[in-house]
Design an enzyme around this catalytic site. Structure first.
Site, mmCIF file in Angstrom:
data_model
loop_
_atom_site.group_PDB
_atom_site.id
_atom_site.type_symbol
_atom_site.label_atom_id
_atom_site.label_comp_id
_atom_site.label_asym_id
_atom_site.label_seq_id
_atom_site.Cartn_x
_atom_site.Cartn_y
_atom_site.Cartn_z
ATOM 1 N N ASP A 54 0.868 -1.173 0.000
ATOM 2 C CA ASP A 54 0.000 0.000 0.000
ATOM 3 C C ASP A 54 0.907 1.226 0.000
ATOM 4 O O ASP A 54 1.238 1.755 1.055
ATOM 5 C CB ASP A 54 -0.876 -0.036 1.248
ATOM 6 C CG ASP A 54 -2.122 0.812 1.123
ATOM 7 O OD1 ASP A 54 -2.478 1.182 -0.003
ATOM 8 O OD2 ASP A 54 -2.747 1.096 2.147
ATOM 9 N N ARG A 81 -4.602 12.313 1.126
ATOM 10 C CA ARG A 81 -4.359 11.140 0.285
ATOM 11 C C ARG A 81 -4.915 11.345 -1.125
ATOM 12 O O ARG A 81 -4.562 10.603 -2.044
ATOM 13 C CB ARG A 81 -5.004 9.901 0.915
ATOM 14 C CG ARG A 81 -4.468 9.563 2.290
ATOM 15 C CD ARG A 81 -5.322 8.487 2.962
ATOM 16 N NE ARG A 81 -5.291 7.235 2.231
ATOM 17 C CZ ARG A 81 -6.174 6.257 2.418
ATOM 18 N NH1 ARG A 81 -7.189 6.418 3.276
ATOM 19 N NH2 ARG A 81 -6.074 5.151 1.725
ATOM 20 N N LYS A 133 -8.403 3.610 -6.428
ATOM 21 C CA LYS A 133 -9.354 3.409 -5.330
ATOM 22 C C LYS A 133 -9.939 4.749 -4.869
ATOM 23 O O LYS A 133 -9.359 5.807 -5.141
ATOM 24 C CB LYS A 133 -8.652 2.697 -4.161
ATOM 25 C CG LYS A 133 -7.425 3.442 -3.603
ATOM 26 C CD LYS A 133 -6.690 2.596 -2.580
ATOM 27 C CE LYS A 133 -5.533 3.372 -1.964
ATOM 28 N NZ LYS A 133 -4.735 2.560 -1.031
ATOM 29 N N HIS A 144 -12.932 2.803 7.953
ATOM 30 C CA HIS A 144 -12.004 2.093 8.827
ATOM 31 C C HIS A 144 -12.616 1.867 10.207
ATOM 32 O O HIS A 144 -12.355 0.857 10.855
ATOM 33 C CB HIS A 144 -10.708 2.892 9.006
ATOM 34 C CG HIS A 144 -9.955 3.111 7.732
ATOM 35 N ND1 HIS A 144 -10.162 4.200 6.932
ATOM 36 C CD2 HIS A 144 -9.002 2.365 7.119
ATOM 37 C CE1 HIS A 144 -9.356 4.127 5.876
ATOM 38 N NE2 HIS A 144 -8.646 3.026 5.970
ATOM 39 N N ASP A 150 -11.690 -3.619 -0.757
ATOM 40 C CA ASP A 150 -10.913 -3.057 0.338
ATOM 41 C C ASP A 150 -10.859 -4.104 1.456
ATOM 42 O O ASP A 150 -11.480 -5.169 1.374
ATOM 43 C CB ASP A 150 -11.565 -1.749 0.808
ATOM 44 C CG ASP A 150 -10.566 -0.777 1.404
ATOM 45 O OD1 ASP A 150 -9.476 -1.218 1.826
ATOM 46 O OD2 ASP A 150 -10.862 0.433 1.469
#
Length: 402
Positions: free
Chosen positions: A145, A214, A244, A257, A327
């Protein structure tokens, strides 16, 4: 994907089946499905000259036509047991501190891919991944990642990369392309074949929010240009980019998350979040990571990773016929708080995912494989669904041509 503080992640290397040799997932613009030799940079190609034998008067038998892609893949699939077939559709996080875990997952269990997360670089140095490749009966993908910024895995080995937002602010598109190509070359030299990057989410979030820095920005056109350059650089270096988080996490409420996340309605996503996918999926070969967000007008309250409607959108509206990866099904509470891992994996593959990914380790692998075998036997998971995804996975790894 999990942010830097959790350090859960990393992905894909290929080892050939039988006598085929050692191959990697083929992200280059060479003819689709052509094997790429392990650790040979995708930019170093050797022209192939085809010659036609001279005609003679002597009768000759007609040459056997080359197999069609479907027949080629079908022969390889036919050599695999049902357990080996479903194992190829899994991406499993392994212990980064030793090759033992990865060797077991690749050799004994025959999974299609491993993910290397965390901060320990042991598995990525001194050619330790060689043992993993040698253990695999079928090519294995090795992933990490590596986005830059707060989501990096090899910065201590190969230097720091700025966040996507910082790249877009301070670098040209050409400079981002070169940066990604150089980083991809470093990953490729270490044995990595897949990078869960770049992020193509569109967002105005503050830097430290779930997507935040990000993402390359809040303008879909800017995101498309910079993410496209980053993906192209990875691909040219021999690493498969995974864009993504489809269909868009950047404007979602909540953090997948830590709990449920919900996007704007599908009609709104089409005006903003989905625009980069229209351009990128039509211009270059990439894989797509599907996020865990619920999408009003598409998935209802079901996470996108587990909803058949998500994959119908991806395969239909976007005409996407490459790899769709989930994911993290085991380490993100949008799914893990609602579904045990075997059920989540089964639901994702049944819905249309090609690769079910979890980072939390191989301790759950036997239970997952048992669940999938039973599901194929009782047709909960149709055999045709397995074959479709397995064909995409094997093609992407160069084990059979498109």
């Amino acid at each position: 994907m999990a942010v830097r503080q959790t350090r859960l992640i990393g992905l894909l290397v290929a080892v050939t089946a039988g006598v085929v040799g050692v191959l990697v997932w083929s992200p280059t613009d060479t003819p689709a499905g052509d094997p790429v030799a392990e650790r040979q940079p995708a930019t170093s190609t050797t022209p192939t000259t085809r010659t036609t034998p001279a005609t003679t008067d002597a009768p000759t038998s007609a040459p056997e036509p080359p197999p069609t892609p479907e027949a080629s893949c079908a022969r390889l699939i036919g050599k695999l047991s049902q357990r080996e077939r479903v194992a190829q559709l899994l991406m499993v996080g392994v212990d980064p501190s030793s090759p033992d875990s990865a060797v077991q997952v690749a050799g004994d269990e025959g999974v299609g891919g491993i993910f290397i997360g965390g901060t320990d670089p042991t598995l990525l140095v001194d050619d330790r991944l060689d043992a993993v490749r040698k253990a695999a009966k079928v090519p294995i993908a090795i992933s990490v990642d590596e986005e830059g910024g707060r989501v990096q895995r090899v910065e201590d080995l190969d230097g720091d990369v700025p966040s996507a937002r910082e790249m877009a602010k301070s670098m040209t598109v050409a400079e981002v392309h070169k940066l990604a190509r150089d980083r991809g070359a470093a990953l490729h030299a270490r044995g990595v074949t897949v990078d869960f990057a770049p992020v193509v989410d569109v967002t105005t979030q503050r830097d430290d929010d779930v997507i935040g820095d990000r993402a390359f920005g809040s303008d879909p056109a800017v995101v498309t240009r910079y993410a496209g350059a980053f993906a192209r650089g990875l691909r040219e270096s021999g690493v498969l980019p995974v864009i993504k988080h489809f269909p868009g996490h950047g404007r979602a409420s909540g953090d997948s998350h830590t709990g449920a996340a919900r996007t704007p309605a599908l009609a709104d996503l089409r005006r903003v979040d989905l625009l980069p996918y229209h351009r990128l999926l039509g211009s270059q070969r990439v894989a797509v990571m599907v996020g865990h967000m619920a999408v009003p007008g598409l998935t209802g309250n079901v996470p996108a990773t587990l909803s058949p409607a998500t994959y119908r959108l991806l395969r239909g509206e976007f005409s996407f016929d490459d790899i769709a990866i989930t994911d993290d099904l085991g380490g993100m509470q949008a799914v893990s708080s609602r579904y045990p891992l075997p059920k989540a994996v089964l639901a994702a593959l049944t819905a249309g995912a090609d690769v079910a990914f979890w980072s939390s380790g191989e301790q759950h692998l036997d239970e997952v494989l048992d669940t999938l075998e039973r599901a194929v036997a009782d047709r909960t998971l149709p055999a045709t669904r397995v074959t479709d995804s397995l064909t995409r996975v094997l093609r992407a790894k160069g084990a059979c041509r498109r």
